[in-house]
Design a protein around this motif. Structure first.
Motif, PDB file in Angstrom:
ATOM      1  N   GLY A  18       0.785  -1.219   0.000  1.00  0.00           N
ATOM      2  CA  GLY A  18       0.000   0.000   0.000  1.00  0.00           C
ATOM      3  C   GLY A  18       0.819   1.271   0.000  1.00  0.00           C
ATOM      4  N   LEU A  19       2.134   1.175   0.226  1.00  0.00           N
ATOM      5  CA  LEU A  19       2.985   2.356   0.267  1.00  0.00           C
ATOM      6  C   LEU A  19       3.752   2.563  -1.029  1.00  0.00           C
ATOM      7  CD1 LEU A  19       4.491   2.069   3.869  1.00  0.00           C
ATOM      8  CD2 LEU A  19       2.618   3.533   3.096  1.00  0.00           C
ATOM      9  N   VAL A  20       4.082   1.479  -1.700  1.00  0.00           N
ATOM     10  CA  VAL A  20       4.892   1.555  -2.909  1.00  0.00           C
ATOM     11  C   VAL A  20       4.647   0.301  -3.737  1.00  0.00           C
ATOM     12  CG1 VAL A  20       6.883   0.398  -1.865  1.00  0.00           C
ATOM     13  CG2 VAL A  20       7.249   2.022  -3.739  1.00  0.00           C
ATOM     14  N   ARG A  21       4.825   0.397  -5.058  1.00  0.00           N
ATOM     15  CA  ARG A  21       4.690  -0.793  -5.893  1.00  0.00           C
ATOM     16  C   ARG A  21       5.870  -1.717  -5.629  1.00  0.00           C
ATOM     17  NH1 ARG A  21       4.576  -0.013 -12.241  1.00  0.00           N
ATOM     18  NH2 ARG A  21       6.680  -0.858 -12.237  1.00  0.00           N
ATOM     19  N   ARG A  22       5.567  -2.946  -5.243  1.00  0.00           N
ATOM     20  CA  ARG A  22       6.611  -3.868  -4.794  1.00  0.00           C
ATOM     21  C   ARG A  22       6.951  -4.861  -5.897  1.00  0.00           C
ATOM     22  NH1 ARG A  22       2.903  -6.347  -0.739  1.00  0.00           N
ATOM     23  NH2 ARG A  22       1.574  -5.858  -2.501  1.00  0.00           N
ATOM     24  N   THR A  23       8.234  -4.907  -6.241  1.00  0.00           N
ATOM     25  CA  THR A  23       8.696  -5.801  -7.297  1.00  0.00           C
ATOM     26  C   THR A  23       9.888  -6.602  -6.804  1.00  0.00           C
ATOM     27  OG1 THR A  23       8.006  -4.212  -8.987  1.00  0.00           O
ATOM     28  CG2 THR A  23       9.517  -5.967  -9.669  1.00  0.00           C
ATOM     29  N   LYS A  94       9.804   1.770  10.517  1.00  0.00           N
ATOM     30  CA  LYS A  94       8.878   2.839  10.163  1.00  0.00           C
ATOM     31  C   LYS A  94       8.755   2.927   8.635  1.00  0.00           C
ATOM     32  CE  LYS A  94       9.842   5.633  14.280  1.00  0.00           C
ATOM     33  NZ  LYS A  94      10.263   6.954  14.792  1.00  0.00           N
ATOM     34  N   PRO A  95       7.906   2.089   8.040  1.00  0.00           N
ATOM     35  CA  PRO A  95       7.820   2.043   6.577  1.00  0.00           C
ATOM     36  C   PRO A  95       7.407   3.365   5.933  1.00  0.00           C
ATOM     37  CG  PRO A  95       6.042   0.785   7.604  1.00  0.00           C
ATOM     38  CD  PRO A  95       7.016   1.112   8.673  1.00  0.00           C
ATOM     39  N   ARG A  96       6.514   4.115   6.568  1.00  0.00           N
ATOM     40  CA  ARG A  96       6.087   5.388   5.976  1.00  0.00           C
ATOM     41  C   ARG A  96       7.215   6.414   5.997  1.00  0.00           C
ATOM     42  NH1 ARG A  96       0.800   5.600   4.801  1.00  0.00           N
ATOM     43  NH2 ARG A  96      -0.544   3.971   5.711  1.00  0.00           N
ATOM     44  N   VAL A  97       7.983   6.425   7.052  1.00  0.00           N
ATOM     45  CA  VAL A  97       9.138   7.322   7.122  1.00  0.00           C
ATOM     46  C   VAL A  97      10.170   6.936   6.074  1.00  0.00           C
ATOM     47  CG1 VAL A  97      11.046   8.116   8.577  1.00  0.00           C
ATOM     48  CG2 VAL A  97       8.766   7.822   9.558  1.00  0.00           C
ATOM     49  N   LEU A  98      10.329   5.640   5.844  1.00  0.00           N
ATOM     50  CA  LEU A  98      11.296   5.155   4.866  1.00  0.00           C
ATOM     51  C   LEU A  98      11.000   5.689   3.466  1.00  0.00           C
ATOM     52  CD1 LEU A  98      13.780   3.302   4.545  1.00  0.00           C
ATOM     53  CD2 LEU A  98      12.202   1.434   4.023  1.00  0.00           C
ATOM     54  N   MET A  99       9.728   5.977   3.183  1.00  0.00           N
ATOM     55  CA  MET A  99       9.355   6.489   1.865  1.00  0.00           C
ATOM     56  C   MET A  99       9.957   7.865   1.572  1.00  0.00           C
ATOM     57  SD  MET A  99       7.615   4.051   0.503  1.00  0.00           S
ATOM     58  CE  MET A  99       8.736   2.965   1.405  1.00  0.00           C
ATOM     59  N   GLN A 100      10.455   8.547   2.602  1.00  0.00           N
ATOM     60  CA  GLN A 100      11.101   9.837   2.391  1.00  0.00           C
ATOM     61  C   GLN A 100      12.414   9.700   1.622  1.00  0.00           C
ATOM     62  OE1 GLN A 100      11.429  12.089   6.061  1.00  0.00           O
ATOM     63  NE2 GLN A 100       9.389  11.437   6.740  1.00  0.00           N
ATOM     64  N   MET A 101      12.874   8.467   1.454  1.00  0.00           N
ATOM     65  CA  MET A 101      14.089   8.236   0.666  1.00  0.00           C
ATOM     66  C   MET A 101      13.910   8.714  -0.771  1.00  0.00           C
ATOM     67  SD  MET A 101      16.642   6.724   2.369  1.00  0.00           S
ATOM     68  CE  MET A 101      17.556   6.059   0.982  1.00  0.00           C
ATOM     69  N   PHE A 102      12.665   8.786  -1.241  1.00  0.00           N
ATOM     70  CA  PHE A 102      12.419   9.195  -2.621  1.00  0.00           C
ATOM     71  C   PHE A 102      12.577  10.701  -2.837  1.00  0.00           C
ATOM     72  CE2 PHE A 102       9.865   5.205  -2.546  1.00  0.00           C
ATOM     73  CZ  PHE A 102      10.479   4.564  -3.609  1.00  0.00           C
ATOM     74  N   ARG A 103      12.431  11.492  -1.809  1.00  0.00           N
ATOM     75  CA  ARG A 103      12.384  12.946  -1.967  1.00  0.00           C
ATOM     76  C   ARG A 103      13.612  13.551  -2.654  1.00  0.00           C
ATOM     77  NH1 ARG A 103       9.547  15.143   3.662  1.00  0.00           N
ATOM     78  NH2 ARG A 103       7.559  14.018   3.387  1.00  0.00           N
TER      79      ARG A 103
END
Length: 284
Positions: A18-23, A94-103
């Motif tokens: 739900g946070l990112v497309r997983r491949t 913290k998966p949602r915090v990890l998404m900040q890697m994209f910024r």
């Protein structure tokens, strides 16, 4: 063993749902958990694609397979414009915090934590980036954009050509990437804070960590000069307490009691992260 890396890989994939497309790109086992943990599973023999040699029983070269997982994924349109490459021996807290890697990818080709310190396994090689003295980005949590593909290709070329040297360094593929950064002025990367890829090696707890990493080299605060000493001592106390608590959690999970050759001490942990172990691979 194989079952360990399968379990840890599927656990991370499920956690990021739900946070990112997983491949997942690589050699796929018969484990059914892949179907539920990932939006796409692309079976690829990355050893064949990369043309990497295993150098006999030395499988450390497998660390570089993540490079070709990226290239194959983009070639087959299995990956988006921006990718977060994850090793499967991670504990994602913290998966949602990890998404900040994209910024940072808005302006930079790559983003990663600058925490590795490469050295020779047998003191017969030195890190190729002499300017950095062995410091390097850790590629276990690496954000990269597709427009930086040329950088990934240079990384792969350097690693493949120098694999006999790189498998004798603790950084393996990371050392090859730092060589590219040192010799390619067009390359741009953004160093993320250490909380995005925290490792005990960096904190100075394991015995094999370089001595300069054990304690901070500088403490920066806004206290007046008269209170500077007490403020610095307070900051050190906080740091020491945090590392001890983290070490206790690590020891409690792995059943270690700070035996011979270890600085990890036993004790009760304030947090209980989900630990996983595995073999080199790639999760995107």
């Amino acid at each position: 063993g194989g079952s360990d890396w399968v379990k840890s890989t599927c656990a991370i994939g499920t956690l990021l749902s739900g946070l990112v497309r997983r491949t997942f790109i690589g050699t796929v086992s018969s484990a059914k958990c892949f179907d539920n943990a990932f939006d796409m599973v692309l079976p690829v023999d990355l050893f064949q694609v990369s043309k990497l040699r295993t150098l006999g029983d030395n499988l450390r070269g497998a660390c570089g397979l993540k490079i070709w997982a990226l290239l194959v994924g983009w070639d087959r349109d299995a990956l988006p414009e921006e990718v977060l490459l994850l090793d499967h021996d991670l504990a994602v807290v913290k998966p949602r915090v990890l998404m900040q890697m994209f910024r940072p990818l808005v302006h930079y080709d790559m983003a990663a934590v600058f925490e590795g310190f490469s050295h020779s396994l047998r003191h017969e090689e030195t890190a190729p980036d002499v300017a950095g003295g062995g410091w390097e980005l850790n590629t276990g949590v690496l954000a990269v954009r597709r427009s930086g593909r040329w950088l990934v290709e240079l990384w792969g070329t350097e690693f493949r050509q120098g694999i006999e040297k790189y498998v004798r360094l603790t950084g393996v593929d990371q050392s090859a990437l730092m060589w590219v950064f040192a010799h390619e002025p067009r390359a741009r990367f953004f160093p993320m804070p250490p909380n995005f890829n925290f490792r005990l090696q960096t904190s100075g707890l394991p015995v094999d960590a370089p001595p300069p990493l054990a304690t901070p080299a500088a403490i920066h605060d806004k206290m007046r000069s008269g209170a500077k000493w007490s403020a610095s001592r307070a900051a050190l106390a906080i740091i020491n307490d945090s590392t001890k608590r983290f070490a206790a959690a690590f020891a409690a999970h792995h059943g270690k009691r700070g035996g011979k050759g270890s600085r990890i001490q036993s004790g009760r942990a304030s947090v209980k992260p989900k630990w996983s172990v595995g073999v080199p691979g790639a999760l995107l």
